[in-house]
Design a protein around this motif. Structure first.
Motif, PDB file in Angstrom:
ATOM      1  N   GLN A 335       0.785  -1.262  -0.420  1.00 16.47           N
ATOM      2  CA  GLN A 335       0.267  -0.094   0.208  1.00 16.47           C
ATOM      3  C   GLN A 335       1.484   1.188  -0.041  1.00 16.47           C
ATOM      4  O   GLN A 335       1.577   1.547   0.459  1.00 16.47           O
ATOM      5  N   ASP A 336       0.757   2.096  -0.551  1.00 16.14           N
ATOM      6  CA  ASP A 336       1.370   3.132  -1.345  1.00 16.14           C
ATOM      7  C   ASP A 336       1.356   4.108   0.166  1.00 16.14           C
ATOM      8  O   ASP A 336      -0.170   4.148   1.039  1.00 16.14           O
ATOM      9  N   GLY A 337       2.097   4.676   0.905  1.00 12.78           N
ATOM     10  CA  GLY A 337       2.356   5.411   1.792  1.00 12.78           C
ATOM     11  C   GLY A 337       2.998   4.700   3.418  1.00 12.78           C
ATOM     12  O   GLY A 337       2.880   5.300   4.580  1.00 12.78           O
ATOM     13  N   VAL A 338       2.588   3.678   3.157  1.00 16.15           N
ATOM     14  CA  VAL A 338       2.809   2.370   4.478  1.00 16.15           C
ATOM     15  C   VAL A 338       3.784   2.400   4.856  1.00 16.15           C
ATOM     16  O   VAL A 338       5.069   1.844   3.425  1.00 16.15           O
ATOM     17  N   GLU A 339       5.253   2.907   5.420  1.00 19.43           N
ATOM     18  CA  GLU A 339       6.383   2.298   6.238  1.00 19.43           C
ATOM     19  C   GLU A 339       5.832   0.842   6.263  1.00 19.43           C
ATOM     20  O   GLU A 339       5.481   0.617   7.731  1.00 19.43           O
ATOM     21  N   TYR A 340       7.088  -0.515   6.087  1.00 18.56           N
ATOM     22  CA  TYR A 340       6.910  -1.462   6.128  1.00 18.56           C
ATOM     23  C   TYR A 340       8.557  -2.190   7.073  1.00 18.56           C
ATOM     24  O   TYR A 340       9.230  -1.682   6.892  1.00 18.56           O
ATOM     25  N   PRO A 341       8.186  -3.162   8.160  1.00 22.95           N
ATOM     26  CA  PRO A 341       9.260  -3.778   8.790  1.00 22.95           C
ATOM     27  C   PRO A 341      10.442  -3.232   6.910  1.00 22.95           C
ATOM     28  O   PRO A 341       9.974  -4.949   5.766  1.00 22.95           O
ATOM     29  N   LYS A 342      11.948  -3.878   7.270  1.00 24.80           N
ATOM     30  CA  LYS A 342      12.635  -3.947   6.492  1.00 24.80           C
ATOM     31  C   LYS A 342      13.315  -5.525   7.295  1.00 24.80           C
ATOM     32  O   LYS A 342      13.666  -5.760   8.025  1.00 24.80           O
ATOM     33  N   GLY A 343      12.871  -5.731   5.520  1.00 26.32           N
ATOM     34  CA  GLY A 343      13.811  -7.651   5.452  1.00 26.32           C
ATOM     35  C   GLY A 343      15.034  -7.796   5.224  1.00 26.32           C
ATOM     36  O   GLY A 343      15.901  -6.185   4.830  1.00 26.32           O
ATOM     37  N   LYS A 344      15.216  -8.594   4.557  1.00 26.41           N
ATOM     38  CA  LYS A 344      17.110  -9.379   3.134  1.00 26.41           C
ATOM     39  C   LYS A 344      16.855  -8.193   2.712  1.00 26.41           C
ATOM     40  O   LYS A 344      15.381  -7.675   1.739  1.00 26.41           O
ATOM     41  N   ASP A 345      17.808  -7.488   2.677  1.00 27.60           N
ATOM     42  CA  ASP A 345      18.590  -6.757   1.210  1.00 27.60           C
ATOM     43  C   ASP A 345      17.048  -5.054   1.491  1.00 27.60           C
ATOM     44  O   ASP A 345      17.551  -4.429   0.575  1.00 27.60           O
ATOM     45  N   GLY A 346      17.310  -4.949   2.892  1.00 25.05           N
ATOM     46  CA  GLY A 346      16.525  -4.046   2.835  1.00 25.05           C
ATOM     47  C   GLY A 346      15.228  -3.872   2.084  1.00 25.05           C
ATOM     48  O   GLY A 346      14.712  -2.145   2.428  1.00 25.05           O
TER      49      GLY A 346
END
Length: 384
Positions: A335-346
């Motif tokens: 979803q545009d504008g949502v900040e998701y947690p970062k995983g592999k390779d950022g």
């Protein structure tokens, strides 16, 4: 001189008396006329009053009648009568309501999860739907509707090299057939030319890990009729966004995964060796196909599309396998504008696209990489 009579001597007095008499008679007559007139007018007024009184009395009589009806104990009797069937109805319906979660047809304890009411559950969908799923139809392009070999079938000659060459040629023809379908996305083109499995599947997600390609025909109940290659499954239905926003898919597949929303192709995540052979679509994101997970190829990043909260739109998905062997596909959503947690390779750890919550019993089969995706997140079912 003769003696005058009484009237002669009193002529003036007699005339006055006569005049008075006449006037008296006229007065009596006039009074009689007035009296008669007055009496008649009073009679008319007197008759008019009784006409209006009954109307007032009728209106007054209606009020106490209604009040008496309200005081009757019928409503109480009615409540008692309704209460009995209501209790029975709830006794019958309560077992059906138990475990409902997230939408119509969700029964977690039965393992029926986000795939509807199917008594058998697999990663390609349930056997029945509740309205929150995408209905899938399976087609074997190696056979016609009469189950006789089609132009894409290969007759084994026993010559390994020759048969291998023939399979490669038919795979190319398969790609052309899918390209022809992708020009219109009209399932009738598939129905008229190729064999269709008798039953449908109802899916709420597309998260199939590496598995043998024969699992797809098996899921549709045609494992004895269909060899596990050159098959496709076409899914279509309605989805609705939980919030008004822009969205896009991230997908990956071996071999075919394409998605349309509102009659527009928004993702072509087909295997790299057929990239550009079925559609001319390509991603404009610089990270496209660069973010990998284990043995999988890099994820394809789709186009943005807008959705209004709770407003249903059309969605179509095509999955398929070319040469056989192994198959997998995964579909995530951002979803545009949502900040998701970062995983592999950022990369952002994105939620699995789903139209119902995923049942816990199905999670181990999906083999979700926690550094890439999560089963949590928004639900895109049309039934809330």
């Amino acid at each position: 001189m003769a003696k005058k009579g009484f009237f002669s001597g009193h002529a003036k007095s007699s005339a006055a008396l006569i005049s008075l008499g006449i006037h008296a008679v006229l007065i009596v007559i006039a009074l009689s006329f007035v009296a008669v007139t007055v009496i008649k007018k009073e009679e008319q007024v007197f008759e008019a009053k009784p006409v209006s009184r009954p109307k007032m009395q009728l209106k007054k009589l209606q009020v106490p009648v209604n009040i008496k009806k309200k005081k009757v104990q019928k409503p109480k009797l009615r409540k008692n009568i309704v209460a009995k069937p209501k209790t029975k109805s709830m006794d019958i319906k309560m077992p059906e309501m138990t475990g409902i979660k997230g939408g119509m047809g969700y029964m977690d304890e039965g393992g029926l999860g986000g795939i509807g009411f199917g008594l058998e559950l697999d990663l390609f969908g349930g056997n029945k739907g509740s309205g929150n799923e995408l209905e899938g139809r399976f087609f074997d392009l190696k056979m016609g509707p009469d189950q006789k070999p089609s132009d894409l079938a290969v007759s084994n000659t026993g010559d390994g090299e020759k048969d291998k060459s023939a399979e490669k040629e038919k795979n190319n023809e398969f790609i052309e057939a899918i390209r022809s379908f992708a020009g219109s996305w009209n399932p009738t083109r598939l129905e008229r030319r190729y064999f269709q499995a008798p039953k449908s599947k109802f899916a709420t997600m597309f998260m199939v890990p590496y598995m043998k390609a024969e699992e797809a025909p098996k899921a549709y109940g045609v494992e004895n009729e269909v060899e596990p290659r050159r098959w496709v499954a076409y899914y279509n239905g309605k989805i609705a966004a939980p919030e008004t926003a822009r969205y896009r898919f991230w997908g990956i597949a071996d071999d075919i995964l394409m998605v349309r929303v509102k009659n527009r192709l928004v993702l072509d995540a087909n295997y790299p060796n057929i990239k550009g052979k079925i559609t001319d679509w390509d991603s404009d994101d610089p990270r496209n196909r660069k973010l990998k997970s284990g043995k999988e190829q890099g994820y394809v990043i789709g186009d943005w599309f807008h959705m209004t909260k709770d407003k249903p739109v059309d969605m179509e998905v095509l999955i398929g396998e070319l040469p056989g062997g192994y198959f997998y596909c995964r579909l995530l959503i951002e979803q545009d504008g949502v900040e998701y947690p970062k995983g592999k390779d950022g990369r952002p750890i994105l939620p699995v696209f789903k139209t119902q919550p995923i049942p816990e019993k199905l999670l181990p089969q999906m083999q979700i990489d926690p550094g890439v995706a999560t089963a949590d997140g928004p639900v895109f079912g049309v039934l809330k």
